[in-house]
Design a protein around this motif. Structure first.
Motif, PDB file in Angstrom:
ATOM      1  N   UNK A  66       0.638  -1.350  -0.243  1.00 46.67           N
ATOM      2  CA  UNK A  66       0.270   0.420  -0.267  1.00 46.67           C
ATOM      3  C   UNK A  66       0.721   1.353   0.072  1.00 46.67           C
ATOM      4  N   UNK A  67       1.561   0.857   0.794  1.00 48.97           N
ATOM      5  CA  UNK A  67       3.031   2.062   1.115  1.00 48.97           C
ATOM      6  C   UNK A  67       3.315   2.283  -0.821  1.00 48.97           C
ATOM      7  N   UNK A  68       3.453   1.445  -1.243  1.00 54.62           N
ATOM      8  CA  UNK A  68       4.007   1.957  -2.335  1.00 54.62           C
ATOM      9  C   UNK A  68       3.998   2.174  -3.679  1.00 54.62           C
ATOM     10  N   UNK A  69       2.030   2.075  -3.904  1.00 56.57           N
ATOM     11  CA  UNK A  69       0.750   2.724  -4.462  1.00 56.57           C
ATOM     12  C   UNK A  69       0.816   3.387  -3.898  1.00 56.57           C
ATOM     13  N   UNK A  70       0.924   4.066  -2.541  1.00 54.89           N
ATOM     14  CA  UNK A  70       0.972   5.436  -2.653  1.00 54.89           C
ATOM     15  C   UNK A  70       1.455   6.503  -3.099  1.00 54.89           C
ATOM     16  N   UNK A  71       2.904   5.970  -2.739  1.00 55.94           N
ATOM     17  CA  UNK A  71       3.580   7.183  -3.637  1.00 55.94           C
ATOM     18  C   UNK A  71       3.695   6.930  -5.125  1.00 55.94           C
ATOM     19  N   UNK A  72       3.529   6.245  -5.745  1.00 58.35           N
ATOM     20  CA  UNK A  72       2.883   6.374  -7.011  1.00 58.35           C
ATOM     21  C   UNK A  72       2.050   7.080  -7.592  1.00 58.35           C
ATOM     22  N   UNK A  73       0.538   7.025  -6.571  1.00 60.57           N
ATOM     23  CA  UNK A  73      -0.007   8.296  -6.254  1.00 60.57           C
ATOM     24  C   UNK A  73      -0.207   9.590  -6.328  1.00 60.57           C
TER      25      UNK A  73
END
Length: 369
Positions: free
Chosen positions: A259-266
């Motif tokens: 979820x952290x990786x998704x948040x950074x990408x977003x």
């Protein structure tokens, strides 16, 4: 001398009544504007979730994400990004107005804690349900979420023993019938896949916002509305980012790192963040206008005016996404438009006796004569 005093007194009363009438009309205009801005917020948020990295996530190849992740984790992330942008706009506004110190002081008070509780209900729960429902069923869910005033009236009666008269019951019945009219479009072979579930999830958003309205009513009666909005948006954005998205990541995506990786990408997707920033601004202005309008024309009438987002939401999505964006699926059947307008009337009936608007107008004309 008495005649002169009497004349001056009558002129003063007439001027006061005119000032009050103008103040009420301005409040109604601001509250109506809040409904319009909520419509644009819905459209820009949805548009942002089609751009940049979001286009890959929701695209044909889905970037290797499962259907559960796409539906729930990305829905929570979209809500988190938008609410965080809205919180930043709110903090910038509070700083500009010289109220940032008041914001930090109010957080430590009991009314501030009430606002935080309201934001936790309306943010991680309702906002995420709203975004998920939008992604699953489109703008048809917006009038369903507009049931929150009716739900708030019912919860107010149950939780706080607030009066629920025959007129308010009639308004609730009108709203419920309108929602059934909208829901009927999700039944049948030609209904898009996932529409029925999306409408059911929209009811969760309406329930949460109705409960939030009951809880926040206490907090906003004791806190400056601009500070209350800042507390609400900041709490909603942070709780979504640091609680809900990581929890969903652990449940559906394999862990917090996912979820952290998704948040950074977003947050680093420029083409999408432009629209999220705009959507966050519209959300902030909508809440700001709603609170200001309520303080000028009363909470009941302000709630009714804000409820016009049941019409403005689908309309703005149709214009921004369907007409200007060229995206398919945003045109709505006539029954939905009819039901949205009917629900607006139901909300007005809950908030006040519609005949009072004409009585006030007639009274003003008689006074002027």
């Amino acid at each position: 001398m008495n005649d002169v005093s009497k004349s001056v007194s009558l002129e003063a009363i007439a001027a006061k009544k005119k000032l009050s009438s103008n103040f009420l009309k301005k409040g109604i205009t601001i509250a109506l504007f809040s409904g319009l801005m909520y419509g644009f917020y819905s459209a820009f948020l949805t548009l942002g979730m089609t751009k940049g990295v979001w286009g890959d996530w929701y695209g044909a190849n889905t970037a290797g994400l499962s259907a559960v992740v796409i539906t729930y984790v990305l829905g929570a992330l979209g809500s988190a990004v938008n609410d965080t942008c809205s919180a930043i706009w709110a903090i910038i506004y509070a700083t500009f107005k010289g109220k940032l110190g008041d914001f930090f002081r109010c957080i430590k008070t009991k009314p501030g804690a009430v606002m935080i509780l309201a934001a936790l209900i309306g943010g991680p729960i309702s906002s995420t349900a709203y975004v998920v429902a939008l992604q699953m069923a489109g703008s048809i869910v917006i009038p369903i979420t507009a049931l929150c005033p009716a739900i708030g009236a019912i919860l107010g009666r149950i939780l706080f023993k607030q009066k629920l008269n025959k007129r308010m019951v009639l308004g609730i019945i009108i709203c419920v019938l309108s929602s059934f009219m909208i829901g009927s479009t999700s039944i049948g072979g030609d209904a898009p896949k996932g529409m029925f579930l999306g409408i059911c999830i929209a009811f969760i958003a309406a329930l949460g916002w109705g409960f939030e309205g009951c809880v926040a009513g206490y907090g906003t009666s004791m806190i400056d509305s601009e500070i209350g909005i800042t507390i609400r948006q900041a709490t909603s954005g942070l709780s979504n980012l640091i609680i809900l998205v990581p929890v969903f990541g652990m449940l559906f995506g394999g862990g917090v790192k996912f979820s952290t990786d998704l948040t950074i990408k977003a947050f680093t997707s420029g083409p999408a963040m432009i629209w999220f920033a705009l959507g966050g601004l519209c959300a902030f202005v909508s809440y700001m206008s709603w609170y200001n309008g309520n303080s000028m024309c009363g909470a009941a009438l302000g709630m009714a005016c804000n409820g016009t987002f049941s019409f403005w939401g689908p309309f703005c999505c149709w214009i921004i996404l369907g007409v200007l964006g060229g995206m398919e699926g945003w045109a709505l059947p006539p029954i939905v438009w009819i039901a949205a307008v009917l629900m607006m009337f139901g909300i007005l009936v809950i908030a006040m006796n519609p005949m009072d608007l004409f009585r006030k107008k007639e009274g003003t004309e008689n006074e002027a004569a």
